[in-house]
Design a protein around this motif. Sequence first.
Motif, PDB file in Angstrom:
ATOM      1  N   ALA A   1       0.841  -1.200   0.076  1.00  0.00           N
ATOM      2  CA  ALA A   1      -0.103  -0.016   0.066  1.00  0.00           C
ATOM      3  C   ALA A   1       1.011   1.252   0.033  1.00  0.00           C
ATOM      4  N   SER A   2       0.482   2.397  -0.364  1.00  0.00           N
ATOM      5  CA  SER A   2       0.822   3.730  -0.061  1.00  0.00           C
ATOM      6  C   SER A   2       0.803   3.862   1.412  1.00  0.00           C
ATOM      7  N   ALA A   3       1.853   4.541   1.739  1.00  0.00           N
ATOM      8  CA  ALA A   3       1.838   5.011   3.316  1.00  0.00           C
ATOM      9  C   ALA A   3       1.836   6.461   3.259  1.00  0.00           C
TER      10      ALA A   3
ATOM     11  N   ILE B   1       5.336   5.548  -1.730  1.00  0.00           N
ATOM     12  CA  ILE B   1       5.173   6.801  -1.499  1.00  0.00           C
ATOM     13  C   ILE B   1       4.405   7.634  -2.765  1.00  0.00           C
ATOM     14  N   GLY B   2       2.942   7.937  -2.477  1.00  0.00           N
ATOM     15  CA  GLY B   2       2.292   8.495  -3.380  1.00  0.00           C
ATOM     16  C   GLY B   2       2.691   9.958  -3.845  1.00  0.00           C
ATOM     17  N   SER B   3       2.296  10.494  -4.660  1.00  0.00           N
ATOM     18  CA  SER B   3       2.580  12.073  -5.160  1.00  0.00           C
ATOM     19  C   SER B   3       2.404  13.023  -3.964  1.00  0.00           C
TER      20      SER B   3
ATOM     21  N   HIS C   1       7.384   8.655 -12.939  1.00  0.00           N
ATOM     22  CA  HIS C   1       6.886   9.731 -13.629  1.00  0.00           C
ATOM     23  C   HIS C   1       5.245   9.881 -13.243  1.00  0.00           C
ATOM     24  N   CYS C   2       4.455  10.877 -13.007  1.00  0.00           N
ATOM     25  CA  CYS C   2       3.096  10.660 -12.685  1.00  0.00           C
ATOM     26  C   CYS C   2       2.649  12.145 -13.016  1.00  0.00           C
ATOM     27  N   VAL C   3       1.419  12.385 -13.535  1.00  0.00           N
ATOM     28  CA  VAL C   3       0.888  13.429 -13.535  1.00  0.00           C
ATOM     29  C   VAL C   3      -0.475  13.334 -13.034  1.00  0.00           C
TER      30      VAL C   3
ATOM     31  N   ALA D   1      -3.657  14.272 -12.522  1.00  0.00           N
ATOM     32  CA  ALA D   1      -4.763  14.690 -12.998  1.00  0.00           C
ATOM     33  C   ALA D   1      -5.893  13.443 -13.477  1.00  0.00           C
ATOM     34  N   TYR D   2      -6.968  13.406 -12.890  1.00  0.00           N
ATOM     35  CA  TYR D   2      -7.833  12.386 -13.034  1.00  0.00           C
ATOM     36  C   TYR D   2      -9.081  12.514 -13.946  1.00  0.00           C
ATOM     37  N   PRO D   3      -9.130  12.100 -15.308  1.00  0.00           N
ATOM     38  CA  PRO D   3      -8.049  11.355 -15.988  1.00  0.00           C
ATOM     39  C   PRO D   3      -7.332  12.718 -16.643  1.00  0.00           C
TER      40      PRO D   3
ATOM     41  N   TYR E   1       6.463   4.404 -14.468  1.00  0.00           N
ATOM     42  CA  TYR E   1       5.454   5.236 -14.641  1.00  0.00           C
ATOM     43  C   TYR E   1       4.071   4.927 -14.084  1.00  0.00           C
ATOM     44  N   SER E   2       3.419   6.111 -13.335  1.00  0.00           N
ATOM     45  CA  SER E   2       2.210   5.822 -12.651  1.00  0.00           C
ATOM     46  C   SER E   2       1.035   6.770 -13.420  1.00  0.00           C
ATOM     47  N   GLY E   3       0.349   6.051 -14.010  1.00  0.00           N
ATOM     48  CA  GLY E   3      -0.696   6.779 -15.195  1.00  0.00           C
ATOM     49  C   GLY E   3      -2.033   6.896 -14.709  1.00  0.00           C
TER      50      GLY E   3
HETATM   51  C1  LIG Z   1      -1.139   8.662  -4.821  1.00  0.00           C
HETATM   52  C2  LIG Z   1      -0.824   7.606  -5.064  1.00  0.00           C
HETATM   53  O1  LIG Z   1       0.000   7.395  -6.381  1.00  0.00           O
HETATM   54  P1  LIG Z   1       0.256   8.241  -7.435  1.00  0.00           P
HETATM   55  O2  LIG Z   1       0.914   9.624  -6.946  1.00  0.00           O
HETATM   56  O3  LIG Z   1       1.248   7.405  -8.222  1.00  0.00           O
HETATM   57  O4  LIG Z   1      -0.935   8.197  -8.416  1.00  0.00           O
HETATM   58  C3  LIG Z   1      -0.828   6.267  -4.098  1.00  0.00           C
HETATM   59  O5  LIG Z   1      -0.154   5.334  -4.544  1.00  0.00           O
HETATM   60  O6  LIG Z   1      -1.300   6.409  -3.294  1.00  0.00           O
END
Ligand SMILES: C=C(OP(=O)(O)O)C(=O)O
Length: 372
Positions: A107-109, A128-130, A180-182, A184-186, A211-213
Amino acid sequence: MLLLDILEKKTDDGVYIIAEIGQNHQGRLEVAKKMILKAKEAGCHCVKFQKSNLPAKFTRSALARDYVSENAWGKTYGEHKEYLEFSKEQYQELQAYSQELNLDFTASAMDELSLDFLADLKVPFIKIGSGDANNFPLIKKASGLGLPLVISTGMQTLQTVDKIVSIMEDAGKSDYALMHCVSAYPTPPKDCNLRLISRLKQRFTNVVIGYSGHELGVAITQAAVLLGARIVERHFTLDKNQKGSDHRCSLEPLQLKSLIVAIESFKLQKLPLEAHEIIAMLGNGQELEEALRYTGEKEIFPCELPCRNKLGKSLVAARSLHKGQMLQLKDVAIKVSEPNGLTAETYFDIVGKQLTYSVSEDEPITGNMVQF
Ligand SMILES: C=C(OP(=O)(O)O)C(=O)O
Ligand SMILES: CC(=O)N[C@H](C=O)[C@@H](O)[C@H](O)[C@H](O)COP(=O)(O)O
């Protein structure tokens, strides 16, 4: 484990695929289990959740704010998030089920207590999430746990990514990756900025880049791999039309499987390819051209501001602070705060600075409150 082999550069074959279940389980354990099974059937290496300790991640006012959204699972943001959190026993059950299926589970912490929780659970690596990529104390603590790290870089500047790398270097850590991650959803194709993958690879030659897309579809993620991404993370869902903020930009099981089959067909030793070669190979026309256009240095993109405002971390008072006081690190916590305060990356800059206002515990510290 393939991830470790990739991080330790023992293999130039294989891309590690993470199915980000995140909060797409709708708060239901049986849905989460079904998703784990479907992720395994699609060919993923890992299933990932999001772990938060709510009072450690959010200020009281951030938890108390009304959440008026068709994606809300509660009246306030706190009730919404509480509904989506699993307990320790539920985590253990999901972990055991993933282990039975021979699938990595993590999981992300999203705060320091969640970091301890995941370390106790003995996950194979920590994400570690963005939202925490500028939370330097969290990253420092994570770097000392002896676990591999996968760190996303959405909503951040190149300077912040440099700081993450220097924290890793100071800790003597090499078993980590930058994604690499941006955020914005989507993410619209024109904002995907895939060429930053090459930029990160050039700048941090010893670091594995992934890459986290969050875009729609699979072609852009395939292009990310052709540019050299060795870890891929995509949100996963059983049905894109369900209630929840992330379903729309997630992949359903068949789409995820098609992505993995395509990636497995790539000759990784012949990568990276040039943008024009990728477009010729994938033939996805305008969307891919837009995603592969170099649109500048790594920075916080306008399309990321809604996410940064909602989930970016701020400096807040760790205790009641008084006007005139010189700030020390122990006076400051890092949380999602409503309203926002100084952004988390300024944490080390405010030590020794004088407060010009009194601030109550758990309230944001804003720029006008500190004498710089
Ligand atoms: C926010 C997360 O990921 P990301 O920044 O890769 O979207 C996450 O893994 O909780
Ligand atoms: C930056 C970050 O943490 N992003 C996560 C990972 O990508 C998301 O899954 C968020 O948790 C989600 O979009 C939040 O939605 P809501 O606010 O409706 O709970």
